[in-house]
Design a protein around this motif. Structure first.
Motif, PDB file in Angstrom:
ATOM      1  N   THR A 114     -24.328  -4.846   4.182  1.00  0.00           N
ATOM      2  CA  THR A 114     -25.606  -4.149   4.294  1.00  0.00           C
ATOM      3  C   THR A 114     -25.469  -2.972   5.237  1.00  0.00           C
ATOM      4  O   THR A 114     -24.518  -2.889   6.010  1.00  0.00           O
ATOM      5  N   ASP A 126     -27.890  -1.088   8.101  1.00  0.00           N
ATOM      6  CA  ASP A 126     -29.138  -1.100   8.861  1.00  0.00           C
ATOM      7  C   ASP A 126     -29.225   0.187   9.663  1.00  0.00           C
ATOM      8  O   ASP A 126     -28.212   0.696  10.142  1.00  0.00           O
ATOM      9  N   ARG A 180     -40.585  -7.932   7.234  1.00  0.00           N
ATOM     10  CA  ARG A 180     -39.898  -8.479   6.070  1.00  0.00           C
ATOM     11  C   ARG A 180     -40.869  -9.208   5.145  1.00  0.00           C
ATOM     12  O   ARG A 180     -41.687 -10.006   5.593  1.00  0.00           O
ATOM     13  N   LEU A 216     -34.995  -4.138  11.491  1.00  0.00           N
ATOM     14  CA  LEU A 216     -34.577  -2.766  11.243  1.00  0.00           C
ATOM     15  C   LEU A 216     -34.561  -2.505   9.743  1.00  0.00           C
ATOM     16  O   LEU A 216     -34.236  -3.402   8.959  1.00  0.00           O
ATOM     17  N   GLY A 260     -33.096  -1.576   6.314  1.00  0.00           N
ATOM     18  CA  GLY A 260     -31.728  -1.701   5.827  1.00  0.00           C
ATOM     19  C   GLY A 260     -31.700  -2.435   4.514  1.00  0.00           C
ATOM     20  O   GLY A 260     -32.723  -2.895   4.020  1.00  0.00           O
ATOM     21  N   GLU A 278     -31.705   4.323   2.691  1.00  0.00           N
ATOM     22  CA  GLU A 278     -32.614   3.360   3.321  1.00  0.00           C
ATOM     23  C   GLU A 278     -33.664   4.080   4.168  1.00  0.00           C
ATOM     24  O   GLU A 278     -34.843   3.721   4.154  1.00  0.00           O
ATOM     25  N   SER A 337     -22.899  -6.173   8.473  1.00  0.00           N
ATOM     26  CA  SER A 337     -23.864  -5.085   8.516  1.00  0.00           C
ATOM     27  C   SER A 337     -23.301  -3.902   9.278  1.00  0.00           C
ATOM     28  O   SER A 337     -22.855  -4.033  10.419  1.00  0.00           O
ATOM     29  N   ALA A 366     -24.247  -0.678  11.081  1.00  0.00           N
ATOM     30  CA  ALA A 366     -25.458  -0.110  11.671  1.00  0.00           C
ATOM     31  C   ALA A 366     -25.282   1.383  11.880  1.00  0.00           C
ATOM     32  O   ALA A 366     -24.220   1.846  12.314  1.00  0.00           O
ATOM     33  N   HIS A 411     -30.835  -8.113  15.039  1.00  0.00           N
ATOM     34  CA  HIS A 411     -31.284  -6.729  15.139  1.00  0.00           C
ATOM     35  C   HIS A 411     -31.719  -6.356  16.548  1.00  0.00           C
ATOM     36  O   HIS A 411     -31.701  -5.177  16.905  1.00  0.00           O
TER      37      HIS A 411
END
Lengths: 256, 256
Positions: free
Chosen positions: A22, A24, A42, A53, A55, A74, A112, A114, A149
């Motif tokens: 992913t 973010d 979410r 965050l 993402g 994103e 992830s 970032a 996060h």
DNA sequence: CCAATAGTGTCTCTTAGACATTATCAT
DNA sequence: ATGATAATGTCTAAGAGACACTATTGG
């Protein structure tokens, strides 16, 4: 570099484990004299209802996208700004780090990447997709976030504070044209410390390539009097020499 | 942070594409007054026979490992040192960045998390596993590398040069006890510039927490005369205040 | 002895930061 | 007028860097 495309014989897919990747984004901006971060609420498990965050998964196979492209996508989805828009064009984007501890996502192994974004004041985001809400949130009021996060945000803030010292990225928080007091407000907001106006002014102008004078002055804005400050644009320098070191950093007591 | 484990209903595996995640390590050391990087010769496609950075797939599902653990494992496999060994214990490891451009691996979509390691002089590596050779190579003699590893190495060198300025990590290239001239040699090697011995000496001692005096002096080594230099150990400081800025950085001409 | 090197002293120039001063604008 | 603020000037302390010097070792 040309990819030597040997035959794939002898290549065993079980040599690796599939992982979800992913991206973010920690998008920072300044609104009303306070540092804000873009958060989404979410709308799906896991952590449904929690803030996180923005993402999502990288499009890896069909419409394969580069990592920075995924971050821009994103950011565009969450802010409602189109990727080709001028507003997003002024956003500075850089990779922050990669977080891949096992168990950081309860569903499966997720890595992830970032990204950190410095943006001038942007319009309010719009909800949609798999998020039930999205908002610019003052960093001092950020609640506990989903996944890891909170840690990513903490790393991002530390990175941002350091970047202001030796790069001209404070200008990325300003409009295309800005005054020295505007720039000083950015430093004061991100660092959380008041700076001496006179010394700051002289120092900024003494760093080659930091800002360029437009020759014009600001119109009557929300100021409470005083002369019209001059307007500047960002200069061409990529690094600040000498740096604007932040004050108040006493030598820490020697650790282990 | 407690993982709110909602039910996984509504979770669609097609929301993400599976990706392979590798860890690559840029291990730097100093041998004979020259900066060296650990390289391996690939024994399997793709890029069979080419030199590359040591690395491999992250163990993501069974025996799931954290990213730094994967980097340590790759480094241990390639150097022949065991992960719990004292020699590897003195190695500094930090994340460099993540490289995930589509097509960087001709087989499939691969995201690579690159790590940077600063090591004191280590023994010669041993070949084995899926590499046909492994060697410490002077960075000035590094050939074109497989994948995008040449770019990763370039980023690593730039990161290393910068890290010496404001962190005490130059000590990570030295033995547990070292002299100020030893330390100066590290800076000169990584920066590629000669430093003034007297000024360097005084500056290092003036930074709190950089080095601590052991009270002893070095034995008769390979020096060509002169007094025995004092021995120091690394201090507890995490950052250098003030920093050791590298010389010769004139202001670059303003870019676009 | 002689060459090389460790470590220290001295001087100058630049910069950071504290503080003062002047000019300009809104109210 | 008055207060606030932009912009500049002045002073001091600290650091960077050039250079000189002494002391101590190996050859």
């Amino acid at each position: 570099m040309d990819a030597g495309r040997e035959e794939l014989a002898g290549y065993d897919p079980r040599d690796y484990d599939p992982v979800a990747v992913t991206v973010d984004v920690v998008a920072l901006t300044i609104r009303g004299g306070a540092l804000h971060v873009l958060l989404v609420r979410r709308g799906h498990p896991p952590y449904t209802g929690m803030w996180a965050l923005p993402g999502g998964f990288v499009h890896a196979v069909r419409d394969a996208e580069d990592l920075p492209a995924a971050a821009v996508r994103e950011l565009a989805e969450e802010t409602g700004l189109s990727a080709g828009d001028g507003a997003l064009h002024r956003v500075h984007l850089e990779q922050l780090g990669t977080y891949g501890a096992p168990g950081r996502d309860p569903r499966m192994r997720v890595i992830s990447v970032a990204y950190l974004a410095f943006a001038p004041a942007l319009p309010d985001p719009r909800a949609g997709g798999d998020v039930s809400d999205a908002a610019w949130t003052p960093v001092r009021e950020v609640p506990e976030l989903a996944f890891d996060h909170s840690r990513i945000l903490a790393d991002a803030l530390e990175r941002a504070r350091g970047k202001l010292e030796y790069t001209p990225l404070a200008t990325a928080f300003c409009a295309a044209e800005f005054t020295i007091p505007d720039l000083r407000a950015v430093y004061e907001t991100v660092w959380g410390e008041e700076l001496h106006a006179g010394n700051f002014h002289r120092k900024v102008l003494s760093v080659p390539g930091f800002v360029v004078d437009t020759g014009r002055t600001a119109g009557p804005g929300g100021r409470r009097g005083g002369p019209r400050p001059r307007l500047y644009r960002a200069g061409g320098a990529a690094l600040l020499h000498p740096a604007l070191l932040r004050p108040g950093r006493e030598e820490p007591p020697p650790g282990p």
